[in-house]
Design a protein around this motif. Sequence first.
Motif, PDB file in Angstrom:
ATOM      1  N   ASP A   1       0.848  -1.192   0.000  1.00 37.51           N
ATOM      2  CA  ASP A   1       0.000   0.000   0.000  1.00 37.51           C
ATOM      3  C   ASP A   1       0.883   1.242   0.000  1.00 37.51           C
ATOM      4  OD1 ASP A   1      -2.139   1.653   0.036  1.00 37.51           O
ATOM      5  OD2 ASP A   1      -2.759   1.197   2.088  1.00 37.51           O
ATOM      6  N   PRO A   2       0.888   2.066  -1.039  1.00 40.22           N
ATOM      7  CA  PRO A   2       0.067   1.923  -2.232  1.00 40.22           C
ATOM      8  C   PRO A   2       0.572   0.810  -3.141  1.00 40.22           C
ATOM      9  CG  PRO A   2       1.536   3.804  -2.480  1.00 40.22           C
ATOM     10  CD  PRO A   2       1.725   3.283  -1.087  1.00 40.22           C
ATOM     11  N   PRO A   3      -0.327   0.204  -3.913  1.00 37.27           N
ATOM     12  CA  PRO A   3       0.114  -0.801  -4.888  1.00 37.27           C
ATOM     13  C   PRO A   3       0.746  -0.120  -6.102  1.00 37.27           C
ATOM     14  CG  PRO A   3      -2.231  -0.409  -5.094  1.00 37.27           C
ATOM     15  CD  PRO A   3      -1.769   0.452  -3.957  1.00 37.27           C
ATOM     16  N   GLU A   4       1.285  -0.951  -7.008  1.00 35.82           N
ATOM     17  CA  GLU A   4       1.853  -0.404  -8.249  1.00 35.82           C
ATOM     18  C   GLU A   4       0.696  -0.005  -9.179  1.00 35.82           C
ATOM     19  OE1 GLU A   4       4.179  -3.337 -10.331  1.00 35.82           O
ATOM     20  OE2 GLU A   4       4.187  -2.106 -12.147  1.00 35.82           O
ATOM     21  N   TYR A   5       0.754   1.226  -9.687  1.00 34.91           N
ATOM     22  CA  TYR A   5      -0.309   1.698 -10.592  1.00 34.91           C
ATOM     23  C   TYR A   5       0.078   1.508 -12.056  1.00 34.91           C
ATOM     24  CZ  TYR A   5      -3.453   3.578  -7.146  1.00 34.91           C
ATOM     25  OH  TYR A   5      -4.370   3.672  -6.135  1.00 34.91           O
ATOM     26  N   ARG A   6      -0.930   1.490 -12.925  1.00 39.57           N
ATOM     27  CA  ARG A   6      -0.651   1.595 -14.358  1.00 39.57           C
ATOM     28  C   ARG A   6      -0.179   3.012 -14.639  1.00 39.57           C
ATOM     29  NH1 ARG A   6      -3.072  -2.865 -16.567  1.00 39.57           N
ATOM     30  NH2 ARG A   6      -4.783  -3.601 -15.273  1.00 39.57           N
ATOM     31  N   GLN A   7       0.503   3.172 -15.757  1.00 33.52           N
ATOM     32  CA  GLN A   7       1.017   4.478 -16.143  1.00 33.52           C
ATOM     33  C   GLN A   7      -0.117   5.498 -16.390  1.00 33.52           C
ATOM     34  OE1 GLN A   7       4.219   5.814 -16.669  1.00 33.52           O
ATOM     35  NE2 GLN A   7       3.012   7.655 -17.139  1.00 33.52           N
ATOM     36  N   ASN A   8      -1.210   5.009 -16.942  1.00 41.08           N
ATOM     37  CA  ASN A   8      -2.285   5.861 -17.458  1.00 41.08           C
ATOM     38  C   ASN A   8      -2.912   6.791 -16.403  1.00 41.08           C
ATOM     39  OD1 ASN A   8      -4.543   6.753 -18.913  1.00 41.08           O
ATOM     40  ND2 ASN A   8      -4.636   4.814 -20.042  1.00 41.08           N
ATOM     41  N   ALA A   9      -2.909   8.117 -16.684  1.00 42.44           N
ATOM     42  CA  ALA A   9      -3.489   9.078 -15.745  1.00 42.44           C
ATOM     43  C   ALA A   9      -4.972   9.274 -15.989  1.00 42.44           C
ATOM     44  CB  ALA A   9      -2.774  10.423 -15.877  1.00 42.44           C
ATOM     45  N   VAL A  10      -5.447   8.878 -17.169  1.00 40.40           N
ATOM     46  CA  VAL A  10      -6.855   9.101 -17.520  1.00 40.40           C
ATOM     47  C   VAL A  10      -7.708   7.942 -17.020  1.00 40.40           C
ATOM     48  CG1 VAL A  10      -8.463   9.429 -19.433  1.00 40.40           C
ATOM     49  CG2 VAL A  10      -6.221  10.524 -19.485  1.00 40.40           C
ATOM     50  N   LEU A  11      -7.324   6.722 -17.430  1.00 37.40           N
ATOM     51  CA  LEU A  11      -7.991   5.531 -16.907  1.00 37.40           C
ATOM     52  C   LEU A  11      -7.098   5.022 -15.782  1.00 37.40           C
ATOM     53  CD1 LEU A  11      -9.031   3.715 -20.232  1.00 37.40           C
ATOM     54  CD2 LEU A  11     -10.197   5.546 -19.024  1.00 37.40           C
ATOM     55  N   ARG A  12      -7.313   5.540 -14.573  1.00 37.33           N
ATOM     56  CA  ARG A  12      -6.357   5.319 -13.483  1.00 37.33           C
ATOM     57  C   ARG A  12      -6.738   4.110 -12.632  1.00 37.33           C
ATOM     58  NH1 ARG A  12      -6.993   7.134  -8.283  1.00 37.33           N
ATOM     59  NH2 ARG A  12      -5.123   6.931  -7.009  1.00 37.33           N
ATOM     60  N   GLY A  13      -5.745   3.273 -12.357  1.00 39.15           N
ATOM     61  CA  GLY A  13      -5.996   2.143 -11.461  1.00 39.15           C
ATOM     62  C   GLY A  13      -4.735   1.328 -11.262  1.00 39.15           C
ATOM     63  N   PRO A  14      -4.709   0.467 -10.205  1.00 40.68           N
ATOM     64  CA  PRO A  14      -3.522  -0.347  -9.938  1.00 40.68           C
ATOM     65  C   PRO A  14      -3.271  -1.379 -11.037  1.00 40.68           C
ATOM     66  CG  PRO A  14      -4.925  -0.225  -7.989  1.00 40.68           C
ATOM     67  CD  PRO A  14      -5.716   0.336  -9.136  1.00 40.68           C
ATOM     68  N   ARG A  15      -1.981  -1.611 -11.324  1.00 45.19           N
ATOM     69  CA  ARG A  15      -1.605  -2.662 -12.278  1.00 45.19           C
ATOM     70  C   ARG A  15      -1.715  -4.031 -11.599  1.00 45.19           C
ATOM     71  NH1 ARG A  15       1.329  -2.283 -16.769  1.00 45.19           N
ATOM     72  NH2 ARG A  15       2.108  -0.218 -16.275  1.00 45.19           N
ATOM     73  N   HIS A  16      -1.322  -4.066 -10.341  1.00 42.09           N
ATOM     74  CA  HIS A  16      -1.454  -5.295  -9.545  1.00 42.09           C
ATOM     75  C   HIS A  16      -2.048  -4.913  -8.200  1.00 42.09           C
ATOM     76  CE1 HIS A  16       1.084  -7.364 -12.414  1.00 42.09           C
ATOM     77  NE2 HIS A  16       1.971  -6.385 -12.307  1.00 42.09           N
ATOM     78  N   LEU A  17      -2.768  -5.827  -7.590  1.00 33.14           N
ATOM     79  CA  LEU A  17      -3.230  -5.585  -6.211  1.00 33.14           C
ATOM     80  C   LEU A  17      -2.968  -6.850  -5.396  1.00 33.14           C
ATOM     81  CD1 LEU A  17      -4.540  -3.397  -4.433  1.00 33.14           C
ATOM     82  CD2 LEU A  17      -6.719  -4.539  -4.790  1.00 33.14           C
ATOM     83  N   PRO A  18      -1.739  -6.950  -4.826  1.00 29.69           N
ATOM     84  CA  PRO A  18      -1.417  -8.163  -4.066  1.00 29.69           C
ATOM     85  C   PRO A  18      -2.119  -8.155  -2.700  1.00 29.69           C
ATOM     86  CG  PRO A  18       0.574  -6.896  -4.654  1.00 29.69           C
ATOM     87  CD  PRO A  18      -0.602  -6.012  -4.882  1.00 29.69           C
ATOM     88  N   VAL A  19      -2.876  -9.217  -2.445  1.00 31.05           N
ATOM     89  CA  VAL A  19      -3.543  -9.370  -1.145  1.00 31.05           C
ATOM     90  C   VAL A  19      -3.312 -10.796  -0.646  1.00 31.05           C
ATOM     91  CG1 VAL A  19      -5.391  -7.715  -1.694  1.00 31.05           C
ATOM     92  CG2 VAL A  19      -5.768 -10.117  -2.099  1.00 31.05           C
ATOM     93  N   ALA A  20      -3.471 -10.969   0.660  1.00 34.15           N
ATOM     94  CA  ALA A  20      -3.438 -12.318   1.250  1.00 34.15           C
ATOM     95  C   ALA A  20      -4.738 -12.495   2.019  1.00 34.15           C
ATOM     96  CB  ALA A  20      -2.250 -12.435   2.190  1.00 34.15           C
ATOM     97  N   CYS A  21      -5.157 -13.740   2.191  1.00 29.11           N
ATOM     98  CA  CYS A  21      -6.305 -13.985   3.065  1.00 29.11           C
ATOM     99  C   CYS A  21      -6.100 -15.339   3.736  1.00 29.11           C
ATOM    100  CB  CYS A  21      -7.626 -13.912   2.305  1.00 29.11           C
ATOM    101  SG  CYS A  21      -7.833 -15.165   1.038  1.00 29.11           S
ATOM    102  N   ASP A  22      -6.907 -15.639   4.767  1.00 28.68           N
ATOM    103  CA  ASP A  22      -6.709 -16.902   5.509  1.00 28.68           C
ATOM    104  C   ASP A  22      -7.317 -18.086   4.769  1.00 28.68           C
ATOM    105  OD1 ASP A  22      -5.454 -15.421   7.392  1.00 28.68           O
ATOM    106  OD2 ASP A  22      -7.167 -15.325   8.776  1.00 28.68           O
ATOM    107  N   ASP A  23      -8.412 -17.836   4.072  1.00 26.56           N
ATOM    108  CA  ASP A  23      -9.101 -18.942   3.396  1.00 26.56           C
ATOM    109  C   ASP A  23     -10.096 -18.337   2.394  1.00 26.56           C
ATOM    110  OD1 ASP A  23      -9.833 -21.477   2.781  1.00 26.56           O
ATOM    111  OD2 ASP A  23     -10.922 -21.883   4.650  1.00 26.56           O
ATOM    112  N   ILE A  24     -10.660 -19.203   1.556  1.00 30.02           N
ATOM    113  CA  ILE A  24     -11.719 -18.733   0.644  1.00 30.02           C
ATOM    114  C   ILE A  24     -12.983 -19.540   0.950  1.00 30.02           C
ATOM    115  CG2 ILE A  24     -12.434 -18.508  -1.765  1.00 30.02           C
ATOM    116  CD1 ILE A  24      -9.527 -17.973  -2.489  1.00 30.02           C
ATOM    117  N   ARG A  25     -14.038 -18.831   1.354  1.00 29.47           N
ATOM    118  CA  ARG A  25     -15.292 -19.519   1.685  1.00 29.47           C
ATOM    119  C   ARG A  25     -15.942 -20.069   0.421  1.00 29.47           C
ATOM    120  NH1 ARG A  25     -15.778 -14.718   4.634  1.00 29.47           N
ATOM    121  NH2 ARG A  25     -15.534 -15.058   6.854  1.00 29.47           N
ATOM    122  N   PRO A  26     -16.692 -21.180   0.550  1.00 29.28           N
ATOM    123  CA  PRO A  26     -17.378 -21.715  -0.647  1.00 29.28           C
ATOM    124  C   PRO A  26     -18.519 -20.790  -1.081  1.00 29.28           C
ATOM    125  CG  PRO A  26     -17.817 -23.081   1.316  1.00 29.28           C
ATOM    126  CD  PRO A  26     -16.874 -21.999   1.740  1.00 29.28           C
TER     127      PRO A  26
END
Length: 413
Positions: free
Chosen positions: A388-413
Amino acid sequence: MTQGSLLRQILEYENRHDPYPLYAELRKTPVLNEDDGAYVVSTYDEVLTLLHDPRVSSDSRNMTQPAGIDLQDQQQDEETTLPPSFIRLDPPEHDRLRRLTNTSFGPPHEPHRVHEMRGELGGIVSDLIGGIGGTDRIDLVEQFSYPFPVTVICRLLGVPREDESRFHGWADTLAASLDPMPGQDPTERDRRTQKARTELGMYLAGLIEERRKKPQKDMLSELATLKGPDGSLSTMELLSTAALLLVAGHETTVNLITNGMLTLLRNPQVLERLRTDPNLSVPLVEELLRFEPPVQLVPNRTTLADIEIAGVTIPKGASLWLVVAAGNRDPLRFEDPDRFDPDRQDNRHLGFGSGVHSCFGAPLARLEAQIALSELARRLVNPRLLEDPPEYRQNAVLRGPRHLPVACDDIRP
Ligand code: HEM
């Protein structure tokens, strides 16, 4: 900081993770004349007024200054001889094509189309979350928010499942072509973009031909066979419309979902509320469109006459940049605008633009984001941000992270 350099600073990559202090600076001069002659507009009332002003043109044939970028690169269209899509046309040409396209997308002709996709969207989301695998390091962009919208647009248009992966490749290349500062060899990028557009055009032309002979219950079939008071779409018009739907609805939706998860992970009490109450997703997505809009600014508008606004006369022929993300944080319009508040009342944000070009795909984008975010909140157990902050895409117009690394304990069904 000089006022004239503000736009350049906003476009610089080092400010991508947080352009909002620069927007606050920009709003001190609601209509700013840049060194190169362009006008940058950043306050809510002024942006809204200009988005509705018929003397402001979206048609690139009226441009007197070099193009920046937009949701669909007009230059590429002309090179491949596709006619301009309706995002780059003014009324009445724009209105005819938008009305024709809408006959197979929404009310009054197809009132149920988007709503009826709910089950299918839920299925795609479920499959993507189910396929995540390890929970130590999940890249939410690559594993979830990137593949989701392109799969959806394929199903909507009626692209056969076995061809979806080819469509993903073209969508990737075309989305990358919208970056104003690519950071890679531009000639090579242009060559790849050109190749993707030609291949996509040829693929769609073949599919349209098939659908004309044997229509099915999908948007391409309906658009290929429709006849009404506005006439019908020519094959070339249909090709540029299909390409517009693919490009305009792809990276924008990726960013809404990714910005959404990032904001939720930074606001864990809201994430927990969403986990137990999926209905919160409706106002939450609106607040995201205000707080972290995927389209930060609408570039490449041209004035067709002198326009007086906020004490400034913008001359005829000027190029306009309308900074919707700055308008969305304007304290004269929104109370405590830098606070993320899904319970906010009176949230008429500019996240989908406004006026004749307001987002055509908004009902679908909203539904995609509502389902995606509520399902991620429900199924990821104790999710947390790894960067945090994650790596962003270069684009200033359509702005958003290139990757969003997260961890969690489990994935519910
Ligand atoms: C969160 C996702 C999305 C955001 C934030 C978004 C945002 C926008 C904005 C700001 C505009 C106005 C551009 C301008 O004024 O020049 C626009 C136009 C447009 N959008 Fe979206 N969009 C999203 C998703 C979609 C989807 C899913 C589709 C297709 C299914 C779509 C199709 C279009 C089209 C066709 C236009 C042009 C409308 C016109 O010129 O009349 N968008 N969008």
